[in-house]
Enzyme design. Structure first.
Site, PDB file in Angstrom:
ATOM      1  N   ARG A 102       0.883  -1.181   0.000  1.00  0.00           N
ATOM      2  CA  ARG A 102       0.000   0.000   0.000  1.00  0.00           C
ATOM      3  C   ARG A 102       0.908   1.215   0.000  1.00  0.00           C
ATOM      4  O   ARG A 102       1.666   1.448   0.944  1.00  0.00           O
ATOM      5  CB  ARG A 102      -0.914  -0.008   1.221  1.00  0.00           C
ATOM      6  CG  ARG A 102      -1.647   1.287   1.420  1.00  0.00           C
ATOM      7  CD  ARG A 102      -2.773   1.193   2.405  1.00  0.00           C
ATOM      8  NE  ARG A 102      -3.906   0.508   1.821  1.00  0.00           N
ATOM      9  CZ  ARG A 102      -5.141   0.521   2.318  1.00  0.00           C
ATOM     10  NH1 ARG A 102      -5.393   1.175   3.426  1.00  0.00           N
ATOM     11  NH2 ARG A 102      -6.118  -0.124   1.716  1.00  0.00           N
ATOM     12  N   HIS A 129      -7.311   0.829  -6.509  1.00  0.00           N
ATOM     13  CA  HIS A 129      -7.503  -0.056  -5.350  1.00  0.00           C
ATOM     14  C   HIS A 129      -8.120  -1.371  -5.883  1.00  0.00           C
ATOM     15  O   HIS A 129      -9.275  -1.678  -5.594  1.00  0.00           O
ATOM     16  CB  HIS A 129      -8.406   0.625  -4.324  1.00  0.00           C
ATOM     17  CG  HIS A 129      -8.379   0.006  -2.962  1.00  0.00           C
ATOM     18  ND1 HIS A 129      -7.533  -1.042  -2.627  1.00  0.00           N
ATOM     19  CD2 HIS A 129      -9.099   0.273  -1.836  1.00  0.00           C
ATOM     20  CE1 HIS A 129      -7.742  -1.373  -1.364  1.00  0.00           C
ATOM     21  NE2 HIS A 129      -8.682  -0.607  -0.869  1.00  0.00           N
ATOM     22  N   GLN A 132      -9.890  -4.204  -3.698  1.00  0.00           N
ATOM     23  CA  GLN A 132     -11.210  -3.816  -3.179  1.00  0.00           C
ATOM     24  C   GLN A 132     -12.295  -4.109  -4.212  1.00  0.00           C
ATOM     25  O   GLN A 132     -13.373  -4.610  -3.886  1.00  0.00           O
ATOM     26  CB  GLN A 132     -11.204  -2.317  -2.833  1.00  0.00           C
ATOM     27  CG  GLN A 132     -12.549  -1.810  -2.332  1.00  0.00           C
ATOM     28  CD  GLN A 132     -12.911  -2.348  -0.958  1.00  0.00           C
ATOM     29  OE1 GLN A 132     -12.131  -2.225  -0.031  1.00  0.00           O
ATOM     30  NE2 GLN A 132     -14.097  -2.949  -0.821  1.00  0.00           N
ATOM     31  N   ASP A 223     -17.354   6.655  -1.997  1.00  0.00           N
ATOM     32  CA  ASP A 223     -16.116   6.504  -1.226  1.00  0.00           C
ATOM     33  C   ASP A 223     -15.884   7.848  -0.524  1.00  0.00           C
ATOM     34  O   ASP A 223     -16.496   8.857  -0.871  1.00  0.00           O
ATOM     35  CB  ASP A 223     -14.953   6.161  -2.182  1.00  0.00           C
ATOM     36  CG  ASP A 223     -13.630   5.965  -1.459  1.00  0.00           C
ATOM     37  OD1 ASP A 223     -13.640   5.659  -0.243  1.00  0.00           O
ATOM     38  OD2 ASP A 223     -12.568   6.117  -2.108  1.00  0.00           O
ATOM     39  N   CYS A 263     -16.531   0.866   0.204  1.00  0.00           N
ATOM     40  CA  CYS A 263     -15.289   0.136   0.503  1.00  0.00           C
ATOM     41  C   CYS A 263     -14.907   0.278   1.977  1.00  0.00           C
ATOM     42  O   CYS A 263     -14.169  -0.546   2.490  1.00  0.00           O
ATOM     43  CB  CYS A 263     -14.161   0.613  -0.400  1.00  0.00           C
ATOM     44  SG  CYS A 263     -13.691   2.334  -0.147  1.00  0.00           S
ATOM     45  N   ARG A 291     -13.256  -9.043   1.268  1.00  0.00           N
ATOM     46  CA  ARG A 291     -11.844  -8.728   1.035  1.00  0.00           C
ATOM     47  C   ARG A 291     -11.008  -9.974   1.312  1.00  0.00           C
ATOM     48  O   ARG A 291     -10.086 -10.309   0.561  1.00  0.00           O
ATOM     49  CB  ARG A 291     -11.388  -7.582   1.956  1.00  0.00           C
ATOM     50  CG  ARG A 291     -12.008  -6.230   1.650  1.00  0.00           C
ATOM     51  CD  ARG A 291     -11.494  -5.677   0.346  1.00  0.00           C
ATOM     52  NE  ARG A 291     -10.044  -5.578   0.337  1.00  0.00           N
ATOM     53  CZ  ARG A 291      -9.355  -4.546   0.841  1.00  0.00           C
ATOM     54  NH1 ARG A 291      -9.985  -3.498   1.343  1.00  0.00           N
ATOM     55  NH2 ARG A 291      -8.022  -4.533   0.800  1.00  0.00           N
TER      56      ARG A 291
HETATM   57  N1  NVA Z   1     -10.013   6.535  -1.592  1.00  0.00           N
HETATM   58  C1  NVA Z   1      -9.670   6.056  -0.283  1.00  0.00           C
HETATM   59  C2  NVA Z   1      -9.875   4.601  -0.163  1.00  0.00           C
HETATM   60  C3  NVA Z   1      -9.667   4.037   1.215  1.00  0.00           C
HETATM   61  C4  NVA Z   1      -9.855   2.548   1.293  1.00  0.00           C
HETATM   62  C5  NVA Z   1      -8.220   6.424   0.021  1.00  0.00           C
HETATM   63  O1  NVA Z   1      -7.368   6.312  -0.865  1.00  0.00           O
HETATM   64  O2  NVA Z   1      -7.935   6.822   1.157  1.00  0.00           O
HETATM   65  N1   CP Z   2     -11.246  -0.490   2.184  1.00  0.00           N
HETATM   66  C1   CP Z   2      -9.988  -0.515   2.648  1.00  0.00           C
HETATM   67  O1   CP Z   2      -9.020  -0.715   1.902  1.00  0.00           O
HETATM   68  O2   CP Z   2      -9.885  -0.370   3.989  1.00  0.00           O
HETATM   69  P1   CP Z   2      -8.549  -0.142   4.832  1.00  0.00           P
HETATM   70  O3   CP Z   2      -8.013   1.219   4.454  1.00  0.00           O
HETATM   71  O4   CP Z   2      -8.979  -0.214   6.253  1.00  0.00           O
HETATM   72  O5   CP Z   2      -7.560  -1.202   4.485  1.00  0.00           O
END
Ligand code: NVA
Ligand code: CP
Length: 310
Positions: A102, A129, A132, A223, A263, A291
């Site tokens: 990540r 992502h 997800q 989101d 998500c 997930r």
């Molecule tokens: N768009 C959000 C998704 C979190 C799972 C982010 O990147 O923070």
């Molecule tokens: N939806 C998602 O990726 O959640 P986290 O940021 O908690 O991993």
């Protein structure tokens, strides 16, 4: 050897293979039949951003597959003190069997994959992502929303939007995206989605009116307006997104049996109302659980390709 860096990189057939595997593995897991498809293997989980679902689902997932997960926070690694990503990748690839990352930029992930020598999985970047979306579509399969669904995405043009565009583009379903002006998806993703739609027959449209997007939809999704790393923009964005909250009034415009997906984490009172989140909680938390199952499918599929491709 294959990686799972974006949905764009995979054929429709490959994606369907992964869904089939995920469904099979979920069915086995539901009767506590944990088959050690990845016995004695290690999954590195490298995080440069926070996570609840991604961390837990990958760590539990690899454990249920007979392997071991290593939580690697960039705060604690030499990476955080300036060791180059390509060196970190080569070190980890010598000791670890598969790595999930990540991070911020997609190019960091691409560089890691180029140097690691082992399969790499995108656990979220600013661009995509994809894991997800595999869980989201698995939830749509379970909810019987997969034959020509109309999906409405309401909110920020971000990594989730981009991933929906890639999935719709590959599988060929209708996706309507409603964002405020100036918050549209990236142009390069719009171009890629167009290229995919020309092949698959997907219908991807962009608008500024959330009500128009939701009208008659089978799936409504959103989101956060403030993605990780955008905290300084919060005040400005909250103003720009006035009218974009998915509330019960908006859901009423969708089909009577429409579902709502998120998500998570959800910010009630911003992109979604408390009432909508709680009304659709069974589905949203199935989505979160998926997930685990979807990613086990991805890991087993990647392992199968390592053996196949040498
Ligand atoms: N768009 C959000 C998704 C979190 C799972 C982010 O990147 O923070
Ligand atoms: N939806 C998602 O990726 O959640 P986290 O940021 O908690 O991993």
């Amino acid at each position: 050897m294959k990686h799972f860096l974006s949905i764009y990189d995979h054929t429709k057939e490959e994606l369907l293979e992964i869904f089939d595997l995920a469904i099979k593995i979920k069915k086995e897991a539901k009767v506590k039949n944990y088959i050690p498809y990845l016995q004695h293997q290690s999954l590195g989980m490298l995080f440069e951003k926070s996570s609840t679902r991604t961390r837990i689902s990958f760590e539990v997932g690899i454990h249920q597959l007979g392997g071991q997960g290593l939580f690697l926070s960039s705060n604690d690694l030499q990476l955080g003190r300036g060791e180059p990503m390509k060196d970190s990748a080569r070190v980890m690839g010598r000791m670890i069997d598969m790595i999930m990352i990540r991070t911020y930029e997609q190019k960091t992930l691409d560089e890691f994959a180029q140097f690691s020598g082992v399969p790499v999985i995108n656990g979220l970047t600013d661009k995509y992502h994809p894991v997800q979306l595999m869980a989201d579509y698995l939830t749509m399969i379970e909810q019987s929303k997969t034959e020509n669904p109309v999906v409405a995405y309401i909110g920020d043009g971000n990594n989730m939007t981009h991933s929906w565009m890639m999935l719709a583009g590959k599988l060929g379903f209708e996706l309507r995206i409603a964002t405020p002006k100036g918050r549209e998806p990236w142009q390069e993703i719009i171009d890629d989605a167009k290229e995919l739609s020309d092949i698959s027959g997907a219908k991807i449209t962009y608008m500024n009116d959330p009500k128009e997007a939701v009208l008659g939809a089978d799936v409504v999704t959103t989101d956060t307006w403030i993605s990780m790393g955008q905290e300084a923009e919060k005040e400005a964005k909250v103003k720009e997104f006035a009218g974009y909250m998915v509330d019960m009034e908006m859901m009423k415009l969708a089909k009577d049996d429409a579902i709502f997906l998120h998500c998570l984490p959800a910010y009630r009172g911003y992109e979604v109302s408390e009432e909508v989140l709680e009304h659709y909680a069974d589905i949203v938390f199935d989505e979160a659980e998926n997930r685990l199952h979807a990613q086990k499918g991805i890991m087993v599929w990647l392992e199968g390709h390592r053996n196949k491709d040498g």
